[in-house]
Design a protein around this motif. Structure first.
Motif, PDB file in Angstrom:
ATOM      1  N   ALA A  31       9.325  -1.378  31.506  1.00 24.31           N
ATOM      2  CA  ALA A  31       8.342  -0.620  32.300  1.00 24.31           C
ATOM      3  C   ALA A  31       7.349  -1.564  32.980  1.00 24.31           C
ATOM      4  O   ALA A  31       6.944  -1.342  34.129  1.00 24.31           O
ATOM      5  CB  ALA A  31       7.611   0.401  31.435  1.00 24.31           C
ATOM      6  N   GLY A  32       6.970  -2.640  32.299  1.00 31.09           N
ATOM      7  CA  GLY A  32       6.091  -3.642  32.896  1.00 31.09           C
ATOM      8  C   GLY A  32       6.777  -4.373  34.040  1.00 31.09           C
ATOM      9  O   GLY A  32       6.133  -4.724  35.042  1.00 31.09           O
ATOM     10  N   VAL A  33       8.069  -4.606  33.902  1.00 36.17           N
ATOM     11  CA  VAL A  33       8.843  -5.237  34.974  1.00 36.17           C
ATOM     12  C   VAL A  33       8.851  -4.329  36.208  1.00 36.17           C
ATOM     13  O   VAL A  33       8.673  -4.799  37.332  1.00 36.17           O
ATOM     14  CB  VAL A  33      10.288  -5.547  34.508  1.00 36.17           C
ATOM     15  CG1 VAL A  33      11.137  -6.042  35.671  1.00 36.17           C
ATOM     16  CG2 VAL A  33      10.280  -6.558  33.368  1.00 36.17           C
ATOM     17  N   ALA A  37       7.402  -5.227  39.781  1.00 36.05           N
ATOM     18  CA  ALA A  37       8.300  -5.213  40.938  1.00 36.05           C
ATOM     19  C   ALA A  37       7.665  -4.474  42.112  1.00 36.05           C
ATOM     20  O   ALA A  37       7.826  -4.894  43.268  1.00 36.05           O
ATOM     21  CB  ALA A  37       9.635  -4.576  40.568  1.00 36.05           C
ATOM     22  N   VAL A  38       6.946  -3.387  41.850  1.00 35.51           N
ATOM     23  CA  VAL A  38       6.258  -2.666  42.929  1.00 35.51           C
ATOM     24  C   VAL A  38       5.292  -3.608  43.630  1.00 35.51           C
ATOM     25  O   VAL A  38       5.233  -3.665  44.865  1.00 35.51           O
ATOM     26  CB  VAL A  38       5.545  -1.408  42.393  1.00 35.51           C
ATOM     27  CG1 VAL A  38       4.655  -0.787  43.458  1.00 35.51           C
ATOM     28  CG2 VAL A  38       6.564  -0.387  41.882  1.00 35.51           C
ATOM     29  N   LYS A  39       4.543  -4.369  42.849  1.00 33.51           N
ATOM     30  CA  LYS A  39       3.597  -5.337  43.424  1.00 33.51           C
ATOM     31  C   LYS A  39       4.347  -6.423  44.213  1.00 33.51           C
ATOM     32  O   LYS A  39       3.963  -6.764  45.329  1.00 33.51           O
ATOM     33  CB  LYS A  39       2.753  -5.958  42.325  1.00 33.51           C
ATOM     34  CG  LYS A  39       1.727  -6.926  42.836  1.00 33.51           C
ATOM     35  CD  LYS A  39       0.862  -7.492  41.725  1.00 33.51           C
ATOM     36  CE  LYS A  39      -0.119  -8.478  42.323  1.00 33.51           C
ATOM     37  NZ  LYS A  39      -0.779  -9.274  41.316  1.00 33.51           N
ATOM     38  N   SER A  52       6.940   6.758  42.149  1.00 35.92           N
ATOM     39  CA  SER A  52       7.216   7.784  41.139  1.00 35.92           C
ATOM     40  C   SER A  52       6.713   7.315  39.779  1.00 35.92           C
ATOM     41  O   SER A  52       6.496   6.124  39.561  1.00 35.92           O
ATOM     42  CB  SER A  52       8.716   8.057  41.058  1.00 35.92           C
ATOM     43  OG  SER A  52       9.365   6.997  40.379  1.00 35.92           O
ATOM     44  N   PRO A  53       6.609   8.249  38.837  1.00 38.32           N
ATOM     45  CA  PRO A  53       6.406   7.825  37.449  1.00 38.32           C
ATOM     46  C   PRO A  53       7.618   7.011  36.988  1.00 38.32           C
ATOM     47  O   PRO A  53       8.715   7.178  37.512  1.00 38.32           O
ATOM     48  CB  PRO A  53       6.323   9.143  36.673  1.00 38.32           C
ATOM     49  CG  PRO A  53       5.998  10.182  37.699  1.00 38.32           C
ATOM     50  CD  PRO A  53       6.613   9.708  38.982  1.00 38.32           C
ATOM     51  N   ILE A  54       7.394   6.160  36.006  1.00 38.48           N
ATOM     52  CA  ILE A  54       8.487   5.383  35.425  1.00 38.48           C
ATOM     53  C   ILE A  54       9.149   6.239  34.349  1.00 38.48           C
ATOM     54  O   ILE A  54       8.486   6.750  33.454  1.00 38.48           O
ATOM     55  CB  ILE A  54       7.967   4.062  34.821  1.00 38.48           C
ATOM     56  CG1 ILE A  54       7.330   3.211  35.930  1.00 38.48           C
ATOM     57  CG2 ILE A  54       9.097   3.303  34.121  1.00 38.48           C
ATOM     58  CD1 ILE A  54       6.571   2.002  35.417  1.00 38.48           C
ATOM     59  N   TYR A  67      17.124   1.985  30.251  1.00 35.12           N
ATOM     60  CA  TYR A  67      16.424   1.508  31.438  1.00 35.12           C
ATOM     61  C   TYR A  67      15.056   2.146  31.595  1.00 35.12           C
ATOM     62  O   TYR A  67      14.817   3.266  31.138  1.00 35.12           O
ATOM     63  CB  TYR A  67      17.214   1.869  32.703  1.00 35.12           C
ATOM     64  CG  TYR A  67      18.231   0.841  33.100  1.00 35.12           C
ATOM     65  CD1 TYR A  67      17.957  -0.101  34.072  1.00 35.12           C
ATOM     66  CD2 TYR A  67      19.475   0.817  32.498  1.00 35.12           C
ATOM     67  CE1 TYR A  67      18.893  -1.045  34.446  1.00 35.12           C
ATOM     68  CE2 TYR A  67      20.429  -0.124  32.860  1.00 35.12           C
ATOM     69  CZ  TYR A  67      20.123  -1.051  33.825  1.00 35.12           C
ATOM     70  OH  TYR A  67      21.051  -1.992  34.185  1.00 35.12           O
ATOM     71  N   ALA A  68      14.202   1.445  32.307  1.00 32.86           N
ATOM     72  CA  ALA A  68      12.993   2.004  32.904  1.00 32.86           C
ATOM     73  C   ALA A  68      13.323   2.108  34.384  1.00 32.86           C
ATOM     74  O   ALA A  68      13.756   1.122  35.002  1.00 32.86           O
ATOM     75  CB  ALA A  68      11.796   1.093  32.682  1.00 32.86           C
ATOM     76  N   ASN A  69      13.183   3.312  34.962  1.00 33.99           N
ATOM     77  CA  ASN A  69      13.536   3.541  36.360  1.00 33.99           C
ATOM     78  C   ASN A  69      12.393   4.208  37.109  1.00 33.99           C
ATOM     79  O   ASN A  69      11.680   5.041  36.550  1.00 33.99           O
ATOM     80  CB  ASN A  69      14.766   4.448  36.493  1.00 33.99           C
ATOM     81  CG  ASN A  69      16.030   3.758  36.068  1.00 33.99           C
ATOM     82  OD1 ASN A  69      16.534   4.002  34.989  1.00 33.99           O
ATOM     83  ND2 ASN A  69      16.539   2.888  36.898  1.00 33.99           N
TER      84      ASN A  69
END
Length: 174
Positions: A31-33, A37-39, A52-54, A67-69
């Protein structure tokens, strides 16, 4: 409905899927990744208009770990092949290397939608082996459609003709 971004007339709204199922030394758990990644995507020229929410999702195929998506929207003047090159560069920046198709990965970025456009064109979309927009399998993937519901529920697939809401309902109802 158009994707919800502040696109200028020369730009096209896009949707990028973000996934991780391996921790990263600097960004921590998946989730931190995804948040990092958004940044990083913003720094690479894809500022987030909506994120979106993760969501935690089960791995598809032999990837093993859950996964965190998430998905994010942005806008760009780039073509899908140029976007994919930029996404692969961001993945490499997170330590992603080539390997098994379904293997665990620290970061996976996919171009999901390119406005109402179809790349490489409506007649070649299903047959082409290269970059495709919209993503050829998006309508079959809950881990893409569920987060899209939160940011672009009324986006209409330009080939299939269904909205995200409709594709998700069909997928869920089998």
């Amino acid at each position: 409905m158009a994707l919800a971004t502040a696109a200028t007339p020369a730009e096209t709204s896009i949707v990028i899927a973000i996934g991780s199922n391996r921790p990263h030394g600097r960004h921590g758990r998946p989730a931190g990744v995804v948040r990092a990644a958004v940044k990083a995507l913003g720094e690479a020229g894809f500022p987030a208009a909506a994120v979106s929410p993760i969501l935690g999702t089960r791995a598809v195929g032999p990837g093993g770990r859950d996964y965190a998506n998430a998905v994010m929207t942005s806008s760009t003047v780039l073509t899908p092949p140029e976007i994919v090159v930029a996404l692969k560069a961001v993945e490499r920046g997170f330590g992603r290397r080539g390997g098994r198709r379904w293997g665990a990965r620290v970061l996976d970025l996919d171009l999901i939608a390119w406005g109402a456009g179809v790349w490489p064109g409506r007649l070649l979309w299903r047959q082409s082996r290269g970059v495709a927009a919209p993503h050829r399998s998006m309508h079959l993937r809950d881990f893409v459609l569920a987060p899209m519901l939160t940011v672009v529920p009324d986006w209409r697939h330009p080939v299939i003709g269904l909205t995200v809401r409709q594709m998700h309902a069909r997928l869920r109802n089998g």
